[in-house]
Design a protein around this motif. Structure first.
Motif, mmCIF file in Angstrom:
data_model
loop_
_atom_site.group_PDB
_atom_site.id
_atom_site.type_symbol
_atom_site.label_atom_id
_atom_site.label_comp_id
_atom_site.label_asym_id
_atom_site.label_seq_id
_atom_site.Cartn_x
_atom_site.Cartn_y
_atom_site.Cartn_z
ATOM 1 N N TYR A 381 0.844 -1.207 0.000
ATOM 2 C CA TYR A 381 0.000 0.000 0.000
ATOM 3 C C TYR A 381 0.874 1.249 0.000
ATOM 4 N N SER A 385 1.107 3.994 -3.054
ATOM 5 C CA SER A 385 0.824 5.415 -2.831
ATOM 6 C C SER A 385 1.986 6.277 -3.309
ATOM 7 N N ASN A 388 2.268 6.131 -7.220
ATOM 8 C CA ASN A 388 1.183 6.889 -7.839
ATOM 9 C C ASN A 388 1.458 8.385 -7.849
ATOM 10 N N ASN A 572 -14.066 -7.772 -11.620
ATOM 11 C CA ASN A 572 -13.392 -7.174 -10.468
ATOM 12 C C ASN A 572 -13.665 -7.969 -9.202
ATOM 13 N N TYR A 586 -6.797 -4.115 -4.412
ATOM 14 C CA TYR A 586 -7.110 -2.681 -4.333
ATOM 15 C C TYR A 586 -7.573 -2.142 -5.683
ATOM 16 N N VAL A 587 -6.905 -2.555 -6.755
ATOM 17 C CA VAL A 587 -7.296 -2.114 -8.095
ATOM 18 C C VAL A 587 -8.698 -2.626 -8.433
ATOM 19 N N LEU A 589 -11.057 -3.275 -6.274
ATOM 20 C CA LEU A 589 -12.005 -2.522 -5.453
ATOM 21 C C LEU A 589 -12.259 -1.134 -6.034
ATOM 22 N N THR A 590 -11.206 -0.430 -6.369
ATOM 23 C CA THR A 590 -11.391 0.926 -6.922
ATOM 24 C C THR A 590 -11.990 0.873 -8.324
ATOM 25 N N LYS A 593 -15.827 1.773 -8.654
ATOM 26 C CA LYS A 593 -16.337 3.013 -8.053
ATOM 27 C C LYS A 593 -17.507 3.620 -8.829
ATOM 28 N N LYS A 620 -11.117 1.763 2.281
ATOM 29 C CA LYS A 620 -11.464 2.159 0.909
ATOM 30 C C LYS A 620 -12.894 1.727 0.569
ATOM 31 N N GLU A 623 -15.259 4.121 2.105
ATOM 32 C CA GLU A 623 -15.284 5.397 1.386
ATOM 33 C C GLU A 623 -16.108 5.314 0.107
ATOM 34 N N LEU A 624 -16.134 4.130 -0.526
ATOM 35 C CA LEU A 624 -16.829 3.975 -1.807
ATOM 36 C C LEU A 624 -18.342 3.802 -1.656
#
Length: 836
Positions: A381, A385, A388, A572, A586-587, A589-590, A593, A620, A623-624
């Motif tokens: 993670y 970060s 990115n 996904n 993580y990819v 999950l995002t 969105k 995450k 948050e979504l």
């Protein structure tokens, strides 16, 4: 050095709201930055110093022992910035003989008494006055000031600021407080006699040999460093600190901390001995210095600095239990600066062009520490970060990792050297394997210890250990720029029962690299490790029983690349459920969105993510989601409620509270009311926000409970309107991050931008020095990180001028407060001047 990086969200707002910024300087100046030519070899530096607090100057005596590096010479040339030179002599066994010298343009040229040969030592004595406020060189993105020696509240006029002295040598600012050859490829032993008021403690490199009481309430401390290190790593610190003692084996580990924070010193710094042990074992090279101390400095000009045996941290390291229970946000920096004591202090980049051999390793040490202490998910993670930040800044795509054509040496302290460099080391580690990678690091350290090195020597050590030729890797990643930009396509051949995967590289210069591809057949992945050649198109075929359910490229998340793909929510969900690697989860999950609330598979994925063992995934997911959606509430509400009350991570609890707040359902009031009393800043802050969301009338009664110190950016944004509307003066300095950028925020979020604008105007019409300085400090960082973006700079200058006009009116109305308001006016004028 750990540099200050503004929030990428804020920087993104700045860039997207205006014409895109041009690349800062690298690549524009076609000048070759050669390594400094060594005419003289420094041997030993002895200093005797005392401080004039009223004038903010330092009186110094120096005995500099040196010899010609190779060729005979009768001249010694030293850097000496902004000084008064009183005497220059040859010192021979204590007998001084005057020498001729010329001092101009911050260069001191000394004519020696004769021509000296290689290894023929001489000692020059220099009596001087250091005047840091006369130094002309400017700061940069990484280090926002460059005067070398800093007096903080020297006259004691600010009741909210301790009196401190500290130094900052990197890049070439040590020569602002002692004459030296201020280049990274100069190393010397040292000793410093520091005379200070007896109430203060001192810190310098090496060990404290003696401490002698003097007359007039003074004391002289004698610090000795008996191992060679670069001049930019020399350090002095003076102030009223508590010294909290710790140790690793028989080596002293000390924490110099402001007395208010002494009870929390072990919570902040306490993992340091374990870090020393871990790094020593990992590299099979014990910590090489006589002690390790850490100190913090107010108004520090960057993030932190690895002065040998005496790391200096910015005051943001000073945290209290409400912050520390959520996360010690400085722990990565503590690891980073410690690791420099091998990569940077023991073996030092021979030039700023090769800074990566210092900084990318320190950056990657953060990964190593997280992996060891908190698990691979946390490390991945952190790395994601970091990488990115680089990938999302298009200005950095054309910059080589090792670059010789920069305009300013400060330019290399950037996302390429640090964040991209750390990602490159992670790829190299995975290509070589752990045993060869860490053995290569050990060989590099042992081969070059107490000396200087460059990227080629790094390559040679890894080649020597592994037996592999690594020119291909270093040529594209170290001596080239950019990264793969990839899209891919798949085609199933029913006769052969094979799927063909075509990897397309769309950047100008193709890369070669190993790549992990997961092919999902009947819902289960099979991992294929392939080699991608440096061609625009590479094709691979894999056996399958039918059209694959999913193809996941870069499945291990190791390749540093921009990857374009499109997956359905069902794909996904499959990827999330079957992936062990953090980044693939993580990819996935995002990736949903835009489908949250529209597709049952997206809701299933959120439900799975709420149960993920890694708390960042849980956060995450929280948050979504939108629990005001009945379908999501039915599927997820009970689990979110459990997380809000029982999750072992307070940051997850806080995110769950925010998710519940979106329902505006009063049945959750007991959870929110309990959260207001939590130790955790995040839980307390989000609970306050939730209560006010459900019942806005509570804003006035709850306002005094708000504390944004150390709060996340999301929490700051959430509570900003409440703070501004209710004039919570105690939090005024903490809204600067948003207030200072209100012209840009308004482009993307008009409601938040209006609150930020009101906050800025509130600060500018108030006599609040700390809040005003918070604004000017943060726009100073922004100037250095936005590159050449004239429109953005013009908007900030106009904002500052508007603020200045308000301060002038405030002064007119409150002449009795002239001392404080004039300081604020000076800070604004300086910030405006900085943008010219």
């Amino acid at each position: 050095m750990r540099k200050v990086i503004l929030s990428m969200a804020i920087l993104g707002i700045m860039f997207s709201a205006n014409v895109s910024a041009q690349t800062e300087t690298s690549g524009r100046e076609k000048v070759y930055r050669a390594t400094h030519t060594k005419v003289t070899e420094l041997k030993h530096t002895k200093l005797k110093v005392n401080f004039d607090y009223q004038k903010e100057q330092m009186n110094g005596e120096e005995w500099l022992t040196a010899s010609p590096y190779f060729y005979p010479t009768n001249e010694l040339t030293l850097d000496a910035k902004g000084m008064l030179i009183h005497e220059v002599s040859l010192d021979s066994n204590g007998k001084k003989s005057p020498l001729k010298y010329d001092y101009k343009n911050d260069v001191l040229k000394i004519t020696l008494d004769k021509t000296y040969q290689k290894n023929q030592d001489y000692t020059v004595y220099i009596k001087y006055t250091s005047r840091p406020n006369e130094v002309k060189q400017e700061g940069s993105m990484a280090i926002n000031d460059a005067k070398g020696l800093y007096f903080i509240n020297a006259q004691g006029t600010d009741p909210d600021l301790p009196t401190q002295i500290w130094t900052q040598g990197e890049t070439e600012s040590s020569s602002a407080w002692f004459p030296t050859i201020d280049k990274p490829n100069q190393k010397t032993t040292q000793e410093i006699y520091m005379t200070v008021p007896d109430k203060y403690v001192t810190l310098s490199n090496g060990v404290l040999k003696t401490s002698q009481k003097e007359s007039n309430g003074l004391r002289t401390d004698h610090w000795v460093m008996d191992k060679r290190h670069s001049t930019y790593l020399f350090f002095m610190g003076v102030g009223e600190y508590a010294i909290v003692k710790d140790k690793w084996k028989n080596i002293a580990v000390d924490y110099y901390i402001e007395k208010e924070y002494e009870p929390y010193a072990k919570q902040i710094y306490g993992n340091t001995p374990e870090m020393i042990e871990f790094f020593s074992k990992k590299m099979n090279y014990d910590y090489p210095w006589a002690k390790y101390a850490q100190i913090s400095g107010r108004n520090y000009v960057s993030g932190a600095m690895e002065n040998t045996t005496a790391t200096l941290h910015g005051s943001d390291i000073l945290q209290k239990p409400g912050q520390l229970i959520d996360e010690n946000k400085w722990e990565d920096t503590i690891a980073h600066e410690l690791f420099h004591h091998w990569f940077g202090d023991l073996v030092t980049a021979e030039s700023w062009s090769n800074l990566t051999v210092n900084e990318s390793f320190a950056n990657y040490s953060e990964y190593l520490w997280n992996e060891y202490k908190y698990g691979k998910d946390q490390a991945d993670y952190h790395l994601m970060s970091d990488v990115n930040m680089y990938l999302h800044n298009p200005n950095d795509f054309k910059k080589n990792l090792v670059r010789f054509n920069y305009e300013s040496r400060e330019d290399v302290f950037d996302l390429v050297t640090y964040q991209k460099g750390g990602g490159i080391l992670n790829m190299l580690r995975n290509y070589l394997g752990d045993d060869a990678f860490f053995a290569g690091m050990n060989d590099y350290l042992k081969t070059n210890e107490y000396q200087n090195a460059e990227a080629h020597q790094l390559r040679l050590s890894f080649e020597k250990v592994s037996g592999k030729d690594l020119n291909w890797f270093f040529n594209q990643w170290y001596f080239g720029s950019g990264n793969p930009k990839i899209n891919y396509s798949t085609a199933f051949e029913p006769v052969k029962k094979q799927v063909t995967v075509t990897i397309n590289q769309t950047q100008e210069q193709p890369f070669q690299f190993p790549l992990a591809i997961d092919v999902y057949d009947n819902g289960k992945p099979k991992r294929y490790n392939v080699w991608v050649n440096a061609d625009a198109k590479n094709t691979f075929s894999f056996d399958v029983s039918k059209t694959p359910d999913l193809v996941n490229i870069n499945a291990d998340g190791i390749l540093l690349a921009d990857i374009t793909d499109t997956k359905t929510p069902e794909q996904n969900l499959m990827q999330f459920t079957n992936s062990k690697e953090f980044k693939s989860r993580y990819v996935a999950l995002t990736g949903i969105k835009d489908q949250v609330g529209k597709n049952p598979a997206a809701t299933k994925l959120l439900a799975a993510a709420l149960k993920d063992p890694f708390f960042r995934i849980r956060i995450k997911a929280l948050e979504l989601m939108d629990l005001s959606n009945p379908e999501q509430m039915k599927a997820l509400g009970a689990d979110v409620e459990k997380l809000a009350t029982n999750d072992p991570k307070t940051l997850t609890q806080a995110a769950a509270i925010s998710a519940l707040a979106k329902t505006k359902d009063k049945k959750y009031l007991p959870i929110f009311e309990k959260g207001v009393g939590a130790v955790s800043n995040a839980v307390k802050g989000n609970s306050l926000g939730a209560l006010i969301t459900i019942d806005p009338s509570k804003a006035n009664t709850l306002a005094d409970k708000i504390d944004l110190e150390g709060a996340s950016e999301d929490l700051q944004a959430q509570l900003l309107p409440i703070i501004v509307k209710n004039k919570v003066t105690s939090q005024m300095p903490n809204i600067a991050q948003h207030a200072a950028f209100y012209p840009f925020i308004k482009f993307q979020n008009p409601e938040l931008g209006k609150a930020a604008e009101d906050g800025f105007n509130w600060i500018m019409t108030s006599d609040n020095l700390k809040a005003t300085e918070s604004v000017t400090k943060i726009v100073g960082y922004a100037k250095n990180q936005m590159g050449d973006n004239p429109q953005a700079k013009m908007m900030i200058v106009q904002m500052l001028k508007d603020g200045l006009a308000k301060k002038m009116e405030l002064l007119k109305q409150n002449p009795q407060n002239a001392a404080s308001i004039n300081k604020q006016i000076d800070a604004l004028n300086k910030a405006i001047e900085n943008y010219k």
